[in-house]
Write an enzyme that holds these catalytic residues in place. Sequence first.
Site, PDB file in Angstrom:
ATOM      1  N   ASP A 402       0.817  -1.222   0.000  1.00 27.67           N
ATOM      2  CA  ASP A 402       0.000   0.000   0.000  1.00 27.67           C
ATOM      3  C   ASP A 402       0.852   1.274   0.000  1.00 27.67           C
ATOM      4  O   ASP A 402       0.490   2.264  -0.631  1.00 27.67           O
ATOM      5  CB  ASP A 402      -0.907   0.042   1.247  1.00 27.67           C
ATOM      6  CG  ASP A 402      -1.934  -1.073   1.245  1.00 27.67           C
ATOM      7  OD1 ASP A 402      -2.184  -1.625   0.160  1.00 27.67           O
ATOM      8  OD2 ASP A 402      -2.468  -1.379   2.322  1.00 27.67           O
TER       9      ASP A 402
HETATM   10  P1  NAP Z   1       0.880  -3.921   3.144  1.00 28.61           P
HETATM   11  O1  NAP Z   1       0.259  -2.954   2.218  1.00 28.61           O
HETATM   12  O2  NAP Z   1       0.045  -4.502   4.219  1.00 28.61           O
HETATM   13  O3  NAP Z   1       1.484  -5.092   2.227  1.00 28.61           O
HETATM   14  C1  NAP Z   1       2.324  -6.036   2.751  1.00 28.61           C
HETATM   15  C2  NAP Z   1       2.679  -7.004   1.647  1.00 28.61           C
HETATM   16  O4  NAP Z   1       3.653  -7.876   2.198  1.00 28.61           O
HETATM   17  C3  NAP Z   1       1.524  -7.880   1.208  1.00 28.61           C
HETATM   18  O5  NAP Z   1       0.974  -7.423  -0.006  1.00 28.61           O
HETATM   19  C4  NAP Z   1       2.139  -9.289   1.104  1.00 28.61           C
HETATM   20  O6  NAP Z   1       2.040  -9.751  -0.250  1.00 28.61           O
HETATM   21  C5  NAP Z   1       3.591  -9.073   1.446  1.00 28.61           C
HETATM   22  N1  NAP Z   1       4.122 -10.144   2.301  1.00 28.61           N
HETATM   23  C6  NAP Z   1       3.541 -10.760   3.336  1.00 28.61           C
HETATM   24  N2  NAP Z   1       4.355 -11.690   3.850  1.00 28.61           N
HETATM   25  C7  NAP Z   1       5.479 -11.645   3.118  1.00 28.61           C
HETATM   26  C8  NAP Z   1       6.701 -12.370   3.156  1.00 28.61           C
HETATM   27  N3  NAP Z   1       6.930 -13.324   4.036  1.00 28.61           N
HETATM   28  N4  NAP Z   1       7.659 -12.061   2.247  1.00 28.61           N
HETATM   29  C9  NAP Z   1       7.436 -11.090   1.323  1.00 28.61           C
HETATM   30  N5  NAP Z   1       6.309 -10.385   1.236  1.00 28.61           N
HETATM   31  C10 NAP Z   1       5.340 -10.662   2.136  1.00 28.61           C
HETATM   32  O7  NAP Z   1       2.169  -3.339   3.859  1.00 28.61           O
HETATM   33  P2  NAP Z   1       2.799  -1.877   3.821  1.00 28.61           P
HETATM   34  O8  NAP Z   1       3.113  -1.462   2.420  1.00 28.61           O
HETATM   35  O9  NAP Z   1       3.893  -1.914   4.824  1.00 28.61           O
HETATM   36  O10 NAP Z   1       1.634  -0.935   4.286  1.00 28.61           O
HETATM   37  C11 NAP Z   1       1.128  -0.949   5.622  1.00 28.61           C
HETATM   38  C12 NAP Z   1      -0.370  -0.865   5.602  1.00 28.61           C
HETATM   39  O11 NAP Z   1      -0.858  -1.042   6.940  1.00 28.61           O
HETATM   40  C13 NAP Z   1      -0.877   0.489   5.113  1.00 28.61           C
HETATM   41  O12 NAP Z   1      -2.060   0.334   4.363  1.00 28.61           O
HETATM   42  C14 NAP Z   1      -1.186   1.211   6.416  1.00 28.61           C
HETATM   43  O13 NAP Z   1      -2.152   2.214   6.273  1.00 28.61           O
HETATM   44  C15 NAP Z   1      -1.687   0.066   7.265  1.00 28.61           C
HETATM   45  N6  NAP Z   1      -1.598   0.350   8.692  1.00 28.61           N
HETATM   46  C16 NAP Z   1      -0.402   0.655   9.228  1.00 28.61           C
HETATM   47  C17 NAP Z   1      -0.326   1.008  10.557  1.00 28.61           C
HETATM   48  C18 NAP Z   1       0.979   1.412  11.185  1.00 28.61           C
HETATM   49  O14 NAP Z   1       0.949   2.017  12.232  1.00 28.61           O
HETATM   50  N7  NAP Z   1       2.105   1.110  10.560  1.00 28.61           N
HETATM   51  C19 NAP Z   1      -1.459   0.993  11.347  1.00 28.61           C
HETATM   52  C20 NAP Z   1      -2.683   0.628  10.754  1.00 28.61           C
HETATM   53  C21 NAP Z   1      -2.720   0.312   9.427  1.00 28.61           C
HETATM   54  P3  NAP Z   1       2.131 -11.312  -0.595  1.00 28.61           P
HETATM   55  O15 NAP Z   1       1.108 -11.998   0.265  1.00 28.61           O
HETATM   56  O16 NAP Z   1       1.831 -11.372  -2.045  1.00 28.61           O
HETATM   57  O17 NAP Z   1       3.505 -11.748  -0.254  1.00 28.61           O
END
Ligand code: NAP
Length: 475
Positions: A402
């Site tokens: 994301d």
């Molecule tokens: P993300 O959008 O959740 O995407 C994570 C990606 O990691 C997934 O698409 C997954 O794809 C991949 N993944 C999972 N396990 C894996 C592995 N073992 N090896 C390689 N890839 C793996 O993560 P992000 O880009 O870090 O974004 C964070 C999201 O969380 C944002 O939407 C944010 O708004 C939300 N959020 C964050 C917080 C905070 O405080 N940080 C709080 C609430 C919400 P595959 O399954 O295809 O591998």
Amino acid sequence: MNDTLCTDVLSGLTTGIELTYLVAAALFIVGLKQLGSPATARRGNIIAAVGMFFAIIATLINQSVINYEMILVGVIIGSIIGAITAQKVAMTEMPQMVGIFNGLGGAASALVAVGEFWRLLDAGKGVPFDATLVAILGVFIGGVTLTGSLLAFAKLQGLVSGSPVTFPLQQPFNIFLFLSFIAGSVYLFINPANPPVFLGLVGLSLVFGVLFVLPIGGGDMPVVISLLNSFSGLAASAAGFILMNNMLIVAGALVGASGIILTEIMCKAMNRSLVSVLFGAFGSAGGTVAAGSGDGTDKNVQSIDPEEGAMMLGYARSVVIVPGYGMAVAQAQHTVRELANQLEKMGVEVKYAIHPVAGRMPGHMNVLLAEANVPYNQLHDMDDINPEFEQTDVALVIGANDVVNPAARADQSSPIFGMPILEVDRAHHTIVIKRGLSTGFAGVDNELFYEDKTVMLFGSAQDMVSKLVSEVKQL
Ligand code: NAP
């Protein structure tokens, strides 16, 4: 003469305790300030812990402590549980651990409020207005924090479904319960010596906690936990007013304020309002398989193997590593640093781009990379690094989705439209490491994967990065 001496000693002791509280409060504030930067965060943590140590010692010296044995038993049991859980908990499970600690803090504050109300009732002199007010506040905030945090913990731990739970007439039902709470409180102000009504308010507060968290999706739980953290601080402050303890008031206020600031930062970084987080029933826990681009046309991705990836990285001048939730799940941070070290040895300039909500808790990536001893000066905030992507040869996205989705910038219909992103699509080339085409937290497809300049290295982050390390070594 003896009486005077006794009074002097007691007043000296009280002054000493209050002065120690002042020092402890100052240490908390300095500690919090230092927690604001990865470079000083460890020191900040220690400074705040020293402050807490002083505060505990000063509180134990207080004359109103009536049973040291019970306190000792509590300290021993609590310390053992705390030490074991802190050792065992995985970094990705930190939000639920904070959640359960918040809940217990809320429970403690609610119990103080109940205990004080009962003490005044038993004393038979009636319950004054101010004591009733603070007891109701303590019970309300503490009760909501307790059950809300327990449910948030259960959702994140997968003990109950993470999907938002809604039912017909939910809002009117909540409003009805809230008005009942207000009516009960008003009744208690008029007739304070009324245990059944007071217990009814306790019960309603516990129900509110559940109703508050029920309609919120598992993915939004970190924001909710941060908000409940703020509530637990307010509940502690209320307990401080009940016990007339200045330290508890100040410490609770600091937790309350920092919790709400953190909640605000998280909402801002996701470009969502707190209202939409609490009432929007948004967000899955991520992980659905994206169906093409979502526009009905078949789109292709270019897949590469580690050898090709190593060639792209090894012959680049500049590489920006973009870690995300997948790197955290795979615990690949140490291998990522090894890869960066290897590339630097070959003369490649390596930087890390940190999105404020990458991962599942604020500062998630900073903590992991600090754990792997990545130098702080290589970590760059979103605003600093974004202008540099156009001059970057390769952006290496490791388990992020994301936070690098260009739809947030361009597609007004996307649920994440407006969320600030790391603009990796502006780099000359982008390598994305992830296991498949699953969506991330927001549950939306990512155009980045289908762009001409993007290549996908499919596999788990830990496995793929270590393969890259060995391939780069052979260049
Ligand atoms: P993300 O959008 O959740 O995407 C994570 C990606 O990691 C997934 O698409 C997954 O794809 C991949 N993944 C999972 N396990 C894996 C592995 N073992 N090896 C390689 N890839 C793996 O993560 P992000 O880009 O870090 O974004 C964070 C999201 O969380 C944002 O939407 C944010 O708004 C939300 N959020 C964050 C917080 C905070 O405080 N940080 C709080 C609430 C919400 P595959 O399954 O295809 O591998």
